[in-house]
Motif scaffolding. Sequence first.
Motif, PDB file in Angstrom:
ATOM      1  N   ILE A  24       0.895  -1.292   0.111  1.00 44.41           N
ATOM      2  CA  ILE A  24       0.202  -0.481  -0.136  1.00 44.41           C
ATOM      3  C   ILE A  24       0.831   1.085   0.465  1.00 44.41           C
ATOM      4  O   ILE A  24       2.568   1.175   0.321  1.00 44.41           O
ATOM      5  N   SER A  25       0.363   2.193  -0.706  1.00 48.97           N
ATOM      6  CA  SER A  25       1.451   3.438  -0.165  1.00 48.97           C
ATOM      7  C   SER A  25      -0.144   4.934  -0.573  1.00 48.97           C
ATOM      8  O   SER A  25      -0.442   4.809  -0.930  1.00 48.97           O
ATOM      9  N   ASP A  26       0.654   6.155   0.121  1.00 52.17           N
ATOM     10  CA  ASP A  26       0.106   7.203  -0.055  1.00 52.17           C
ATOM     11  C   ASP A  26      -1.341   7.396   0.683  1.00 52.17           C
ATOM     12  O   ASP A  26      -2.192   7.875  -0.265  1.00 52.17           O
ATOM     13  N   ILE A  27      -0.786   6.902   1.900  1.00 46.79           N
ATOM     14  CA  ILE A  27      -2.872   7.234   2.526  1.00 46.79           C
ATOM     15  C   ILE A  27      -3.124   8.544   2.921  1.00 46.79           C
ATOM     16  O   ILE A  27      -4.026   8.889   2.180  1.00 46.79           O
ATOM     17  N   HIS A  28      -2.489   9.770   3.127  1.00 44.34           N
ATOM     18  CA  HIS A  28      -2.628  11.397   2.318  1.00 44.34           C
ATOM     19  C   HIS A  28      -3.507  10.951   4.059  1.00 44.34           C
ATOM     20  O   HIS A  28      -4.438  11.378   3.376  1.00 44.34           O
ATOM     21  N   SER A  29      -3.360  10.657   5.005  1.00 50.72           N
ATOM     22  CA  SER A  29      -4.518  10.832   6.089  1.00 50.72           C
ATOM     23  C   SER A  29      -4.635  12.314   6.214  1.00 50.72           C
ATOM     24  O   SER A  29      -6.133  12.132   6.941  1.00 50.72           O
ATOM     25  N   GLY A  30      -4.788  12.939   6.628  1.00 48.60           N
ATOM     26  CA  GLY A  30      -5.115  14.334   6.018  1.00 48.60           C
ATOM     27  C   GLY A  30      -6.006  14.432   5.750  1.00 48.60           C
ATOM     28  O   GLY A  30      -6.848  15.413   6.097  1.00 48.60           O
ATOM     29  N   SER A  31      -6.220  13.651   4.171  1.00 44.65           N
ATOM     30  CA  SER A  31      -7.306  14.038   3.318  1.00 44.65           C
ATOM     31  C   SER A  31      -8.198  12.801   3.956  1.00 44.65           C
ATOM     32  O   SER A  31      -9.792  13.577   3.068  1.00 44.65           O
ATOM     33  N   PHE A  32      -8.335  12.094   4.785  1.00 35.87           N
ATOM     34  CA  PHE A  32      -9.825  11.477   5.214  1.00 35.87           C
ATOM     35  C   PHE A  32     -10.988  12.145   5.658  1.00 35.87           C
ATOM     36  O   PHE A  32     -10.485  12.108   6.800  1.00 35.87           O
TER      37      PHE A  32
END
Length: 409
Positions: free
Chosen positions: A166-174
Amino acid sequence: MIRWVIFIVVYLLLTIYGFQAIRTITKATWIHVLFFILAVLVFGNFIYQFTLPSQGRVLTPGKSYAFGFLLTYMSFLLVMIPILIGEDIFRGVSSLYDRFFTTKEDFYFPERRKFISQVAMGLAAIPVASLLYGMYKGKYNFRVIKHTLFFEDLPQGFEGYKITQISDIHSGSFTDYEEIQQAVHMINEQESDAIMFTGDLVNNTATEMDRWKPLFGSLKAKDGVFSVLGNHDYGDYVEWKSNEAKHQNLEDLKKVHKDMGYDLLLNESRYLERNGDKIALVGVENWGRGGFTKKGDLTKASEGVKPDDFKILMSHDPSHWEDVVLHDPYHYHLTLSGHTHGMQFGVEIPGWVKWSPIKWRYKYWAGVYNELGQYINVNRGLGYLGYPGRAGIWPEITVIELKRKEQNS
């Protein structure tokens, strides 16, 4: 300020020109009014969101959606207007020709203009529908993509070894907990031997993971979860009060990895063992072409790894593979990367079409590639950034099975 003025003028001119098609198709006043109301709302929300105080280039959900709606509206205009301009040019040239070389009256057919306007709006509706769907559902349209890769020198004990990348979760966008919970469930459902996360856990700050840490900490695999950092993890896109505060943020993020049970590789290597055999897992910090952070040190990361070891490399940015890894004296059998997101927009029909505008920046932008006997898989990313959606390039969970064979297939 000058950029805002230019933007406002261009936006106004495009809107007025686009209105000509609306007016040609229908004389209904309420539709005309609705068009301008939408144009004002999209523009006003964008201006409002992007003039709010913020730290550097932080994209809050509000800003992200303001950008998404602006992008959708502009795509409508930018598809429709060239068609209308083409019609205007054709009509103008034809009119001049008739004026000077024939005895015909002025060349103008209202029905033709109406038909062209209808065609232009019909075509423009395609990206509009795609982008709106991408914001509503596409960003959570998680896909499991499976690859089987063959290697002549894969140790026998690793025959059939499964890796979930997995890659590029970018949790701040969820924003939707249940949808992300479903993604985590899908990852665990693969029951892989190892999970490998290839960077960009957050958009900017470690605190973005406060809500999501227990969820992503529930990822499990037989040999554990391994991770590296991506360009966004260093906090380079935030205005910090001091260098110490920026450094502390990075240390906090490293602790998040540890708290979740991830083995974070910072220019380091590990050995995975199976049935008496072993393979080397190498992880570098971010290294990216074109102004991105270059903290990745392949030589340092591979200290203690033998040249004839079977090697898997985790490196966030695929430009590292192209510019450095392929030319390294060591042979890295498989590199796992992310970073590109596939631009979150494109067209993919397996076996037929794989296209995204990101291909003009990255030669290796999505899926598996093989160069000089070395593989790379570029994961399309689990999360999203900027445009708050995905259209055609869906969020990806990759499962790679390693196989031993005399010749690659």
